[in-house]
Structure formats: structure tokens, C-alpha cells
Write a protein that holds these residues in place. Structure first.
Motif, PDB file in Angstrom:
ATOM      1  N   ARG A  22       0.317  -0.843   0.195  1.00  0.00           N
ATOM      2  CA  ARG A  22       0.275  -0.232  -0.037  1.00  0.00           C
ATOM      3  C   ARG A  22       0.825   1.031  -0.283  1.00  0.00           C
ATOM      4  NH1 ARG A  22      -5.288   0.990   1.794  1.00  0.00           N
ATOM      5  NH2 ARG A  22      -6.236   2.892   1.158  1.00  0.00           N
ATOM      6  N   LEU A  23       1.000   1.971  -0.519  1.00  0.00           N
ATOM      7  CA  LEU A  23       1.236   3.314  -1.109  1.00  0.00           C
ATOM      8  C   LEU A  23       1.021   4.373  -0.877  1.00  0.00           C
ATOM      9  CD1 LEU A  23       4.167   2.331  -4.543  1.00  0.00           C
ATOM     10  CD2 LEU A  23       4.466   1.583  -2.377  1.00  0.00           C
ATOM     11  N   SER A  24       1.549   5.443  -1.011  1.00  0.00           N
ATOM     12  CA  SER A  24       0.620   7.065  -0.529  1.00  0.00           C
ATOM     13  C   SER A  24       0.699   7.526  -2.020  1.00  0.00           C
ATOM     14  CB  SER A  24       1.299   7.690   0.355  1.00  0.00           C
ATOM     15  OG  SER A  24       2.680   7.939   0.149  1.00  0.00           O
ATOM     16  N   VAL A  25       1.398   6.908  -2.896  1.00  0.00           N
ATOM     17  CA  VAL A  25       1.093   6.970  -3.814  1.00  0.00           C
ATOM     18  C   VAL A  25       0.536   6.344  -4.524  1.00  0.00           C
ATOM     19  CG1 VAL A  25       2.025   8.461  -6.981  1.00  0.00           C
ATOM     20  CG2 VAL A  25       2.641   9.537  -4.212  1.00  0.00           C
ATOM     21  N   ASP A  26      -0.834   6.475  -5.575  1.00  0.00           N
ATOM     22  CA  ASP A  26      -1.362   5.453  -5.765  1.00  0.00           C
ATOM     23  C   ASP A  26      -1.800   5.385  -7.444  1.00  0.00           C
ATOM     24  OD1 ASP A  26      -2.134   3.849  -3.547  1.00  0.00           O
ATOM     25  OD2 ASP A  26      -3.806   5.160  -3.988  1.00  0.00           O
ATOM     26  N   SER A  27      -1.181   4.552  -7.964  1.00  0.00           N
ATOM     27  CA  SER A  27      -1.175   4.496  -9.763  1.00  0.00           C
ATOM     28  C   SER A  27      -2.148   4.653 -10.163  1.00  0.00           C
ATOM     29  CB  SER A  27       0.182   3.744 -10.500  1.00  0.00           C
ATOM     30  OG  SER A  27       0.522   3.699 -11.091  1.00  0.00           O
ATOM     31  N   PHE A  28      -2.325   4.758 -10.761  1.00  0.00           N
ATOM     32  CA  PHE A  28      -3.697   4.636 -12.291  1.00  0.00           C
ATOM     33  C   PHE A  28      -3.002   3.634 -13.279  1.00  0.00           C
ATOM     34  CE2 PHE A  28      -6.967   6.809  -9.781  1.00  0.00           C
ATOM     35  CZ  PHE A  28      -7.140   7.470 -10.308  1.00  0.00           C
ATOM     36  N   LEU A  29      -2.251   3.625 -13.048  1.00  0.00           N
ATOM     37  CA  LEU A  29      -1.690   2.250 -14.202  1.00  0.00           C
ATOM     38  C   LEU A  29      -1.741   2.681 -15.262  1.00  0.00           C
ATOM     39  CD1 LEU A  29      -2.766  -0.977 -12.435  1.00  0.00           C
ATOM     40  CD2 LEU A  29      -0.589  -0.045 -12.188  1.00  0.00           C
ATOM     41  N   GLN A  30      -1.618   3.300 -15.568  1.00  0.00           N
ATOM     42  CA  GLN A  30      -2.445   4.514 -17.193  1.00  0.00           C
ATOM     43  C   GLN A  30      -1.289   6.409 -17.260  1.00  0.00           C
ATOM     44  OE1 GLN A  30      -6.456   5.133 -18.569  1.00  0.00           O
ATOM     45  NE2 GLN A  30      -5.872   6.946 -18.676  1.00  0.00           N
ATOM     46  N   ARG A  31      -0.661   5.344 -18.359  1.00  0.00           N
ATOM     47  CA  ARG A  31       0.617   6.710 -19.162  1.00  0.00           C
ATOM     48  C   ARG A  31       1.127   7.408 -17.719  1.00  0.00           C
ATOM     49  NH1 ARG A  31      -2.221  12.250 -20.602  1.00  0.00           N
ATOM     50  NH2 ARG A  31      -3.063  12.605 -18.774  1.00  0.00           N
ATOM     51  N   ASP A  32       1.542   6.857 -16.614  1.00  0.00           N
ATOM     52  CA  ASP A  32       2.847   6.885 -15.881  1.00  0.00           C
ATOM     53  C   ASP A  32       1.516   8.164 -15.455  1.00  0.00           C
ATOM     54  OD1 ASP A  32       5.351   5.688 -16.531  1.00  0.00           O
ATOM     55  OD2 ASP A  32       5.555   7.121 -17.888  1.00  0.00           O
ATOM     56  N   ILE A  33       0.478   7.716 -15.090  1.00  0.00           N
ATOM     57  CA  ILE A  33       0.048   9.177 -13.952  1.00  0.00           C
ATOM     58  C   ILE A  33      -0.531   8.224 -12.620  1.00  0.00           C
ATOM     59  CG2 ILE A  33      -2.618  10.061 -13.995  1.00  0.00           C
ATOM     60  CD1 ILE A  33      -0.607  11.372 -16.412  1.00  0.00           C
ATOM     61  N   SER A  34       0.189   9.045 -11.649  1.00  0.00           N
ATOM     62  CA  SER A  34      -0.387   8.628 -10.916  1.00  0.00           C
ATOM     63  C   SER A  34      -0.727   9.982  -9.656  1.00  0.00           C
ATOM     64  CB  SER A  34       1.390   9.248  -9.546  1.00  0.00           C
ATOM     65  OG  SER A  34       2.793   8.410  -9.799  1.00  0.00           O
ATOM     66  N   VAL A  35      -1.823   9.352  -9.465  1.00  0.00           N
ATOM     67  CA  VAL A  35      -3.010   9.488  -8.354  1.00  0.00           C
ATOM     68  C   VAL A  35      -2.267   9.978  -6.950  1.00  0.00           C
ATOM     69  CG1 VAL A  35      -5.157   9.789  -7.794  1.00  0.00           C
ATOM     70  CG2 VAL A  35      -4.842   9.247  -9.714  1.00  0.00           C
ATOM     71  N   ILE A  36      -2.927  10.995  -6.073  1.00  0.00           N
ATOM     72  CA  ILE A  36      -2.125  10.780  -4.569  1.00  0.00           C
ATOM     73  C   ILE A  36      -3.327  10.696  -4.316  1.00  0.00           C
ATOM     74  CG2 ILE A  36      -1.680  12.764  -2.873  1.00  0.00           C
ATOM     75  CD1 ILE A  36       0.612  13.644  -4.373  1.00  0.00           C
ATOM     76  N   HIS A  37      -3.912   9.751  -2.778  1.00  0.00           N
ATOM     77  CA  HIS A  37      -5.259  10.258  -2.692  1.00  0.00           C
ATOM     78  C   HIS A  37      -5.106  10.505  -1.107  1.00  0.00           C
ATOM     79  CE1 HIS A  37      -9.091   7.339  -1.302  1.00  0.00           C
ATOM     80  NE2 HIS A  37      -9.510   8.422  -1.338  1.00  0.00           N
ATOM     81  N   GLU A  38      -5.593  11.606  -0.936  1.00  0.00           N
ATOM     82  CA  GLU A  38      -5.496  12.081   0.562  1.00  0.00           C
ATOM     83  C   GLU A  38      -6.641  10.873   1.621  1.00  0.00           C
ATOM     84  OE1 GLU A  38      -3.383  13.534   1.472  1.00  0.00           O
ATOM     85  OE2 GLU A  38      -2.913  14.515  -0.360  1.00  0.00           O
ATOM     86  N   LYS A  39      -6.410   9.787   1.813  1.00  0.00           N
ATOM     87  CA  LYS A  39      -7.206   8.580   2.530  1.00  0.00           C
ATOM     88  C   LYS A  39      -7.310   9.062   3.359  1.00  0.00           C
ATOM     89  CE  LYS A  39      -5.304   5.369  -0.410  1.00  0.00           C
ATOM     90  NZ  LYS A  39      -5.308   5.087  -1.391  1.00  0.00           N
ATOM     91  N   ASP A  40      -7.184   9.821   4.353  1.00  0.00           N
ATOM     92  CA  ASP A  40      -6.894  10.395   6.065  1.00  0.00           C
ATOM     93  C   ASP A  40      -7.892  11.181   5.875  1.00  0.00           C
ATOM     94  OD1 ASP A  40      -4.760   9.131   6.445  1.00  0.00           O
ATOM     95  OD2 ASP A  40      -3.851  10.989   7.017  1.00  0.00           O
ATOM     96  N   LEU A  41      -8.857  11.737   4.882  1.00  0.00           N
ATOM     97  CA  LEU A  41     -10.000  12.362   4.351  1.00  0.00           C
ATOM     98  C   LEU A  41     -11.289  11.380   5.011  1.00  0.00           C
ATOM     99  CD1 LEU A  41      -9.415  14.896   1.480  1.00  0.00           C
ATOM    100  CD2 LEU A  41      -8.935  15.534   4.056  1.00  0.00           C
TER     101      LEU A  41
END
Length: 240
Positions: free
Chosen positions: A153-172
Motif C-alpha cells: 500500500r503506497l501513499s501514491v497510487d498509480s492509475f496504471l495508465q500513461r505514467d499518471i499517479s494519483v495522490i489519494h488523501e485517504k485520511d480525509l
């Protein structure tokens, strides 16, 4: 890409793109997209913002909160957004024709939505899909035959698409909400009194009065276990 490689300027840009598309500046964005260099991904942040404008987002948040109970949450969230993206793209295209040139190659998903679906219908379709495809019960449990390989489990979650990474503020999502449990232990919708009555029916009377048990729970059930209930009874083992 590491999260700490994203500058404050890029974080603020992501926030502003999402707020502008949502036409609402009163929330903290939960999903923010960046490219491999840590720069804002304009297209995906437009998608994230438009989702807030076109849907009852608090209902989507409840779905994300459920998915976050699983170790492979990034996979499931990616699946959801890749399914919702075509609908939001068509909806936004009327007012933002430039999106046609910006749009990446759509990623196929077996989860399907259409523009006529309400937020409730989208959530229900997603829940049914995640149950049938991955065996998610919605309580942190997965049927064994559907279990995915365990990803870190990473704090930066890859969308597995064209090198786009998504930061998901899970603590919200969890905060002090009673529905959140990091370990997703066994949970119940019964009230405390109903739960105790059920346990006494199954296992016999508690050896401690309810007031005593409540004091013990306050002392012992803290941190991740703060919503745990204790039950004490005598166990008789018969020798064969």
C-alpha cells in the motif's frame, strides 16, 4: 514518482483545477493527479473536479471509504475512475471541447456506467461489480477465490495508465467516524444492547454487569480498538 517530489505550487494548481471544475471551493480534494515529473495532470484533475459537480459526492466518498478497507484499494479505485471517466468526459466535452485533444487513451473496464445513471445507481452498480469481480463484501473481507496478489500500500497510487499517479488523501475519510476501523474487525449494525442480548443468548449471561464492562471498554478498547465491545462469560468444557 515520490509524493515529496511534488512542489507546493503543483499541489495548489491541482487544488485550483479541481475546485474550478467543481465550482466549489469549500472542500479538500481527495484525489489529485500528477505526471511522472510531479507536474499537475490537467485532464484527470478536471475529471475529479467534475465528478463533484455532477454527482452527490458524499455518496461516492462512502464507496471510497469502503474500498479503502482493502489492501488493494488502489486497484479498485482505479477501476472505478476508469469506468466513470467516459461519462464525465462526454458531459464536460460540451463546455470544454479542448478535452477531446487532452484525453488519454481510455482504459477499458468491465464496470460500466452511463450518463443517465444517478449517484445512487452508480454506487449500487459499483458495489455489485466489486462483489462479483473481486469478491468484496464491503466489510474488509474478500472471498478467497477472488483474492488479488497482495500489493504494498503506497501513499501514491498509480492509475496504471500513461505514467499518471494519483495522490489519494485517504485520511480525509476516516477521521473520527465510527464506521472506520483500520483493521476491519468483525462489525455489526446491532446496537450495544442488542449485541449484548444476542451474545447472552448464544453464550450465556455475562459474568460482569453492563456498567463494569463499559468501564473496562473505556480502559482497554482504545486506538484502533476503540469501537470494540467486550463480553465475559464462563466456558464449561466437558471431558469425553
Amino acid at each position: 514518482m515520490k509524493q515529496n517530489s511534488i512542489t507546493d505550487l503543483q499541489k495548489r494548481r491541482a487544488d485550483n483545477i479541481i475546485w474550478n471544475c467543481a465550482k466549489d471551493y469549500s472542500f479538500v480534494p481527495d484525489f489529485k493527479a500528477y505526471d511522472a515529473d510531479g507536474n499537475v495532470d490537467l485532464y484527470w484533475n478536471i475529471i475529479f473536479g467534475s465528478a463533484r459537480r455532477h454527482y452527490e459526492y458524499e455518496k461516492l466518498e462512502k464507496l471510497f471509504r469502503t474500498l479503502d478497507g482493502y489492501k488493494n484499494a488502489a486497484v479498485y479505485e482505479s477501476d472505478f475512475w476508469n469506468a466513470l471517466e467516459p461519462v464525465l468526459f462526454e458531459t464536460e466535452l460540451r463546455g470544454r471541447p479542448v478535452l477531446e485533444r487532452m484525453r488519454p487513451e481510455p482504459k477499458e473496464s468491465e464496470l460500466k456506467f452511463d450518463a443517465g445513471m444517478s449517484t445512487d445507481e452508480i454506487v449500487e452498480a459499483a458495489r455489485a461489480y466489486f462483489y462479483e469481480r473481486y469478491g468484496l463484501y464491503g466489510d474488509g473481507k474478500i472471498r478467497l477465490k477472488h483474492r488479488l496478489p497482495r500489493f504494498r500500500r503506497l501513499s501514491v497510487d498509480s492509475f496504471l495508465q500513461r505514467d499518471i499517479s494519483v495522490i489519494h488523501e485517504k485520511d480525509l475519510y476516516h477521521g473520527d467516524e465510527e464506521s472506520w476501523n483500520h483493521d476491519f474487525s468483525l462489525t455489526t449494525k446491532l446496537s450495544e444492547s442488542e449485541l449484548r442480548a444476542f451474545l447472552e443468548t448464544k453464550f450465556g449471561k455475562s459474568i460482569y454487569p453492563a456498567e463494569h464492562v463499559l468501564q473496562l471498554e473505556k480502559q482497554l478498547c482504545t486506538g484502533k480498538h476503540r469501537f470494540t465491545h467486550l463480553f465475559f462469560c464462563l466456558c464449561v468444557i466437558k471431558k469425553q
